[in-house]
Design a protein around this motif. Structure first.
Motif, mmCIF file in Angstrom:
data_model
loop_
_atom_site.group_PDB
_atom_site.id
_atom_site.type_symbol
_atom_site.label_atom_id
_atom_site.label_comp_id
_atom_site.label_asym_id
_atom_site.label_seq_id
_atom_site.Cartn_x
_atom_site.Cartn_y
_atom_site.Cartn_z
ATOM 1 N N THR A 11 0.837 -1.207 0.000
ATOM 2 C CA THR A 11 0.000 0.000 0.000
ATOM 3 C C THR A 11 0.865 1.247 0.000
ATOM 4 O OG1 THR A 11 -1.426 -1.293 1.442
ATOM 5 C CG2 THR A 11 -2.027 1.002 1.098
ATOM 6 N N ASN A 12 1.874 1.263 0.902
ATOM 7 C CA ASN A 12 2.757 2.426 0.952
ATOM 8 C C ASN A 12 3.431 2.646 -0.390
ATOM 9 O OD1 ASN A 12 2.182 2.950 3.595
ATOM 10 N ND2 ASN A 12 3.975 1.897 4.407
ATOM 11 N N ASN A 13 3.817 1.537 -1.029
ATOM 12 C CA ASN A 13 4.492 1.636 -2.319
ATOM 13 C C ASN A 13 3.561 2.229 -3.369
ATOM 14 O OD1 ASN A 13 7.119 -0.624 -3.259
ATOM 15 N ND2 ASN A 13 6.676 1.406 -4.005
ATOM 16 N N ALA A 14 2.263 1.847 -3.294
ATOM 17 C CA ALA A 14 1.283 2.389 -4.236
ATOM 18 C C ALA A 14 1.129 3.900 -4.015
ATOM 19 C CB ALA A 14 -0.055 1.681 -4.062
ATOM 20 N N VAL A 15 1.116 4.311 -2.741
ATOM 21 C CA VAL A 15 1.018 5.747 -2.440
ATOM 22 C C VAL A 15 2.257 6.465 -2.966
ATOM 23 C CG1 VAL A 15 0.956 7.443 -0.569
ATOM 24 C CG2 VAL A 15 -0.426 5.367 -0.414
ATOM 25 N N PHE A 16 3.424 5.854 -2.723
ATOM 26 C CA PHE A 16 4.704 6.398 -3.191
ATOM 27 C C PHE A 16 4.647 6.635 -4.702
ATOM 28 C CE2 PHE A 16 9.327 5.671 -4.140
ATOM 29 C CZ PHE A 16 9.855 6.647 -3.314
ATOM 30 N N PHE A 17 4.127 5.639 -5.433
ATOM 31 C CA PHE A 17 4.006 5.732 -6.888
ATOM 32 C C PHE A 17 2.979 6.789 -7.280
ATOM 33 C CE2 PHE A 17 1.614 3.993 -10.641
ATOM 34 C CZ PHE A 17 2.539 4.369 -11.591
ATOM 35 N N ALA A 18 1.832 6.799 -6.577
ATOM 36 C CA ALA A 18 0.772 7.756 -6.917
ATOM 37 C C ALA A 18 1.283 9.189 -6.786
ATOM 38 C CB ALA A 18 -0.435 7.538 -6.015
ATOM 39 N N ILE A 19 2.077 9.450 -5.731
ATOM 40 C CA ILE A 19 2.593 10.806 -5.541
ATOM 41 C C ILE A 19 3.557 11.171 -6.669
ATOM 42 C CG2 ILE A 19 4.003 12.262 -4.033
ATOM 43 C CD1 ILE A 19 2.681 10.817 -1.679
ATOM 44 N N HIS A 20 4.371 10.206 -7.096
ATOM 45 C CA HIS A 20 5.280 10.484 -8.216
ATOM 46 C C HIS A 20 4.489 10.789 -9.482
ATOM 47 C CE1 HIS A 20 8.476 8.928 -5.679
ATOM 48 N NE2 HIS A 20 9.331 9.435 -6.532
ATOM 49 N N ALA A 66 1.442 11.915 -9.660
ATOM 50 C CA ALA A 66 0.635 13.123 -9.522
ATOM 51 C C ALA A 66 1.485 14.381 -9.466
ATOM 52 C CB ALA A 66 -0.219 13.033 -8.265
ATOM 53 N N VAL A 67 2.730 14.254 -9.014
ATOM 54 C CA VAL A 67 3.559 15.454 -8.864
ATOM 55 C C VAL A 67 4.735 15.457 -9.831
ATOM 56 C CG1 VAL A 67 4.856 16.882 -7.270
ATOM 57 C CG2 VAL A 67 2.907 15.564 -6.434
ATOM 58 N N GLN A 68 5.545 14.390 -9.775
ATOM 59 C CA GLN A 68 6.795 14.413 -10.541
ATOM 60 C C GLN A 68 6.549 14.567 -12.042
ATOM 61 O OE1 GLN A 68 10.091 11.374 -9.959
ATOM 62 N NE2 GLN A 68 9.392 10.846 -11.987
ATOM 63 N N ASN A 69 5.661 13.744 -12.598
ATOM 64 C CA ASN A 69 5.512 13.759 -14.055
ATOM 65 C C ASN A 69 4.810 15.012 -14.570
ATOM 66 O OD1 ASN A 69 6.917 11.461 -13.859
ATOM 67 N ND2 ASN A 69 5.221 10.081 -14.318
ATOM 68 N N PRO A 70 3.687 15.467 -13.965
ATOM 69 C CA PRO A 70 3.115 16.746 -14.421
ATOM 70 C C PRO A 70 4.095 17.899 -14.295
ATOM 71 C CG PRO A 70 1.548 15.575 -13.069
ATOM 72 C CD PRO A 70 2.816 14.814 -12.992
ATOM 73 N N SER A 124 11.857 12.392 -2.998
ATOM 74 C CA SER A 124 12.234 11.601 -4.157
ATOM 75 C C SER A 124 11.808 12.323 -5.444
ATOM 76 C CB SER A 124 11.599 10.221 -4.047
ATOM 77 O OG SER A 124 11.724 9.524 -5.227
ATOM 78 N N VAL A 125 10.624 12.945 -5.413
ATOM 79 C CA VAL A 125 10.159 13.722 -6.567
ATOM 80 C C VAL A 125 11.136 14.850 -6.850
ATOM 81 C CG1 VAL A 125 8.405 15.365 -7.310
ATOM 82 C CG2 VAL A 125 7.711 13.184 -6.308
ATOM 83 N N TRP A 126 11.535 15.567 -5.791
ATOM 84 C CA TRP A 126 12.479 16.674 -5.949
ATOM 85 C C TRP A 126 13.754 16.184 -6.630
ATOM 86 C CZ3 TRP A 126 17.436 17.336 -3.837
ATOM 87 C CH2 TRP A 126 17.978 18.613 -3.992
ATOM 88 N N GLN A 127 14.214 15.002 -6.192
ATOM 89 C CA GLN A 127 15.456 14.510 -6.757
ATOM 90 C C GLN A 127 15.305 14.130 -8.227
ATOM 91 O OE1 GLN A 127 17.223 11.000 -5.004
ATOM 92 N NE2 GLN A 127 19.142 11.398 -6.053
ATOM 93 N N PHE A 128 14.195 13.456 -8.571
ATOM 94 C CA PHE A 128 14.143 12.828 -9.899
ATOM 95 C C PHE A 128 13.290 13.571 -10.917
ATOM 96 C CE2 PHE A 128 15.415 9.127 -7.308
ATOM 97 C CZ PHE A 128 16.641 8.941 -7.925
ATOM 98 N N VAL A 129 12.816 14.774 -10.585
ATOM 99 C CA VAL A 129 11.956 15.483 -11.524
ATOM 100 C C VAL A 129 12.714 15.808 -12.816
ATOM 101 C CG1 VAL A 129 12.396 17.852 -10.786
ATOM 102 C CG2 VAL A 129 10.138 17.226 -11.623
ATOM 103 N N GLY A 130 14.036 15.825 -12.746
ATOM 104 C CA GLY A 130 14.840 16.116 -13.933
ATOM 105 C C GLY A 130 14.692 15.083 -15.032
ATOM 106 N N ILE A 131 14.405 13.831 -14.651
ATOM 107 C CA ILE A 131 14.342 12.768 -15.670
ATOM 108 C C ILE A 131 13.150 12.951 -16.612
ATOM 109 C CG2 ILE A 131 14.106 10.274 -16.004
ATOM 110 C CD1 ILE A 131 16.547 10.264 -14.585
#
Lengths: 421, 306
Positions: free
Chosen positions: B73-82, B84-88, B169-176
């Motif tokens: 579940t935590n992993n799903a939340v982790f992914f959902a946040i990426h 919802a935030v990182q990719n947009p 993690s989003v902050w770190q990898f948003v560059g990709i």
């Protein structure tokens, strides 16, 4: 040009000489496996030369591995037959596993072993206590280190009872100049080790309670454990602001900067504070609960040493271990590493007053070890990890002491036979 | 000599090295892990075959299934946040970078991509310091704009720790996603955007109606990379919260759960066989996700050759 050439020849000669010195020159050479890479200088410069003065024919080398890699690499070397002659033993199941696999010899007949108490030997004995396979080397003691200047400034006295302890904390909080107690719950282990296992033994009467848990006579939902957790639940109010995200290093820094008055300690912290804290420090032992007469301290067995049966020099290794049972070794070791206390019953002189204070409690109180370490952490859920978790939660205020005790008991009863009756 | 007999040795010559390396370092360990997951470990370290017993334990025994579902579940939340935030944010940044009259484009690009090149240990350390209630600057910054009351020890609270870690993690990898989408945007021929400009359409509508549909394949690729990366994640949690992923396992994801199972943790002895079981389940989760993506998305996405 010629000068360069000469330099090269010299370098080559040095290289050859150093390679030659690496070759086994002596039949009786011993190698110590250890994870204490921090202590390399102490062993090479202080302890081993002292032994060499007695036994010049036995040459000993200290060859440590990084702590995190020790277990895995030692296992690999033991399996491959390249491990050292003397093996530094982790306490309990890790060393017991090595003994069961035939990688340690029984030491019951070692002269000098009688200087070590049954509690000290429990970490390196079989479950029934009949065979001891490592010589107990060092323990760490829990208590509280305090800032003497802060206590003098506010006219506070060292508390002996839990009531007095909380009065001191309350006074510090009212004054507001110092964080009353420096500890965080972010890393969780401090809550269990410096909290639960520190103040708890006074509640569950040390060894008596620990053995009762193993035999199944006591449960973790019994009064002593709930009382310990209730005690911890009161800590939250006196820790630094934002203690939930405060790490172990943060707490150490907070105290050594002089911003906190009390630090729930393991004796290994002494060395850190000696190096960093510029003010005078004292120590007091875990406070007694109401009505308790005798005190108990966590004198936790941490380091032992055993003999590899595959060694070609087993007798020399035993000679070395025998020397390690003497007062001479105990004194050398304890003074070189303040905060790691030898486990033998010899009375030794310690130079560090703080370490002296810690070890003096052995005379007035009964020693015990952390209650989850022997036998009780062999199943899933792991009792030790559960204690970390609930202690941190109880201090955070997210779990009630009663629920925490119930959770510990349910987890243990799930797999441990004697607790299922 | 027929052409066929000539190509066979040639094919072997070119394919064999890659095939060998792939087989030895990827396929073999994977299969061997799966085989190991069907064994049980006894006290002496010996293995015995038990079929799917480990999987039954993992999914039905409370002591295992509780932590497992929590981690999933935590992993799903982790992914959902990426997602919802990182990719947009990555798409928006790429869109801004590709604006025709932007100055200092290279500086921005480098600065935003910089955290991606930092070690996770450093990122974890820096952010722990920034967010520290004792020495961190975040409380002071919030107070300066009158929001001091909003500050909390975010990394230490059950409700906020996972979200905070995900955002680190989003902050770190948003560059990709930014760099991949930026590259895709540069590939769009200028005639298309110029034609739109001639028709009098603004930058935002050009981006929304023309560029975004054209970079959809890249966005889909970024999503699946995020999915695989997130469900294999481990390092940021380990660097900030340790293998026990506190408080109360609020930040425990499959990677840290696997670590504790396989290598053990403090007094808990590691179990290679149970660890292999967790690893196999992680592989299955990722495999199913990728298959769904391939079945539903990949076929619909149209590629535009210019």
């Amino acid at each position: 040009m010629a000068q360069h050439f000469r330099w090269l020849i010299n370098a080559f000669a040095v290289l050859v000489a150093s390679l030659a010195s690496c070759l086994p020159a002596h039949a009786q050479e011993l190698r110590i496996e250890s994870w204490r890479s921090d202590d390399r200088d102490i062993w090479t410069n202080i302890i081993l030369p002292a032994f060499a003065a007695h036994q010049p024919r036995i040459k000993v080398r200290f060859t440590p591995t990084a702590p995190t890699e020790y277990n895995a690499s030692l296992n690999a070397r033991l399996a491959g037959g390249t491990a050292g002659d003397l093996i530094t033993c982790r306490p309990f199941d890790a060393a017991l596993g090595l003994y069961k696999q035939g990688h340690l010899i029984a030491l019951n007949d070692l002269a000098g072993l009688e200087h070590f108490s049954a509690v000290a030997r429990s970490a390196w004995s079989t479950d029934d206590g009949t065979v001891t396979f490592c010589l107990p080397m060092a323990s760490v003691i829990h208590g509280f280190i305090y800032n003497k200047e802060a206590f003098e400034e506010l006219g506070l006295k060292v508390p002996a009872t839990e009531d007095a302890f909380f009065q001191v904390l309350e006074a510090l909080k009212k004054d507001g100049g110092y964080t009353p107690m420096a500890m965080g719950t972010s890393d969780q282990w401090e809550a269990a080790t410096m909290g639960f296992q520190n103040v708890g033994p006074n509640h569950w009467r040390g060894e008596e309670g620990r053995r009762a848990l193993i035999s199944g006579a006591a449960k973790l939902t019994d009064q002593p454990y709930v009382a310990t957790l209730r005690h911890l639940a009161r800590w939250g109010a006196y820790l630094g602001r934002g203690f939930k995200a405060q790490s172990y290093a943060d707490s150490q820094t907070l105290f050594s900067l002089g911003r906190a008055a009390i630090y729930p300690a393991g004796s290994w912290d002494i060395a850190t504070f000696r190096a960093q804290a510029p003010f005078e420090m004292g120590a007091f032992r875990p406070p007694l609960p109401q009505g308790a007469q005798d005190c108990h301290i966590s004198d936790h067995t941490d380091i032992g040493i055993g003999v590899n049966p595959a060694s070609p020099n087993v007798e020399a290794a035993r000679t070395f271990l025998q020397w390690m049972t003497t007062p001479e070794f105990a004194t050398l070791f304890a003074n070189a590493l303040p905060g790691f206390f030898p486990l033998s019953s010899h009375r030794i002189g310690l130079e560090d007053p703080l370490a002296q204070e810690f070890i003096s409690w052995r005379a007035s109180c009964k020693s015990t070890i952390r209650n989850a370490y022997q036998i009780l952490s062999r199943g899933i859920p792991n009792l030790d990890a559960e204690i970390w978790n609930v202690s941190a939660q109880v201090i955070n205020g997210t779990l009630s002491p009663e629920d925490a005790a119930a959770r510990l008991q349910a987890g243990l009863a799930k797999w441990y036979g004697p607790q299922q009756k | 000599m027929t052409p066929k007999s000539a190509t066979l040795p040639l094919l072997t010559f070119f394919i064999a090295p890659a095939f060998l390396i792939y087989a030895v370092f990827s396929v073999y360990p994977l299969i061997s892990t799966m085989v190991l997951s069907t064994y049980d470990t006894d006290a002496a370290g010996g293995h015995s075959f038990i079929g799917f017993g480990n999987f039954t334990t993992l999914l039905t025994d409370d002591a295992w299934s509780g932590p497992f579902w929590n981690a999933l579940t935590n992993n799903a939340v982790f992914f959902a946040i990426h997602m919802a935030v990182q990719n947009p944010v990555g798409i928006v940044l790429a869109g801004l970078l590709s604006l025709p009259r932007l100055r200092g484009r290279h500086t921005y690009r480098t600065l935003i991509f910089l955290p991606t090149m930092l070690s996770v240990v450093i990122v974890g350390f820096i952010w722990q310091l920034i967010l520290s209630p004792l020495w961190g600057v975040s409380e002071g910054l919030l107070s300066a704009v009158g929001l001091g009351d909003w500050f909390a020890p975010w990394l230490g609270q059950e409700e906020t720790a996972l979200i905070t870690l995900s955002l680190l993690s989003v902050w770190q990898f948003v560059g990709i996603p930014m760099i991949l989408i930026y590259a895709a945007l540069l590939n769009i021929p200028e005639d298309l955007t110029e034609a739109a400009q001639v028709d009098g359409i603004g930058h935002f509508r050009i981006f929304w109606h023309i560029k975004l549909p054209l970079i959809a394949p890249t966005v889909a690729l970024v999503s699946i990379l995020t999915y695989v990366g997130n469900f294999n994640a481990f390092d940021i949690v380990y660097a900030v919260k340790g293998a026990i992923a506190g408080p109360n396992f609020a930040t425990d994801i499959l990677g840290t759960f696997f670590y504790r199972t396989f290598f053990g943790f403090q007094l808990q002895q590691g179990s290679p066989t149970m660890g292999a079981t967790v690893a196999t389940v992680m592989f299955a989760v990722i495999l199913i996700g990728v298959m769904i993506y391939l079945a539903l998305m990949q076929r619909r996405v149209q590629r535009h050759a210019f």
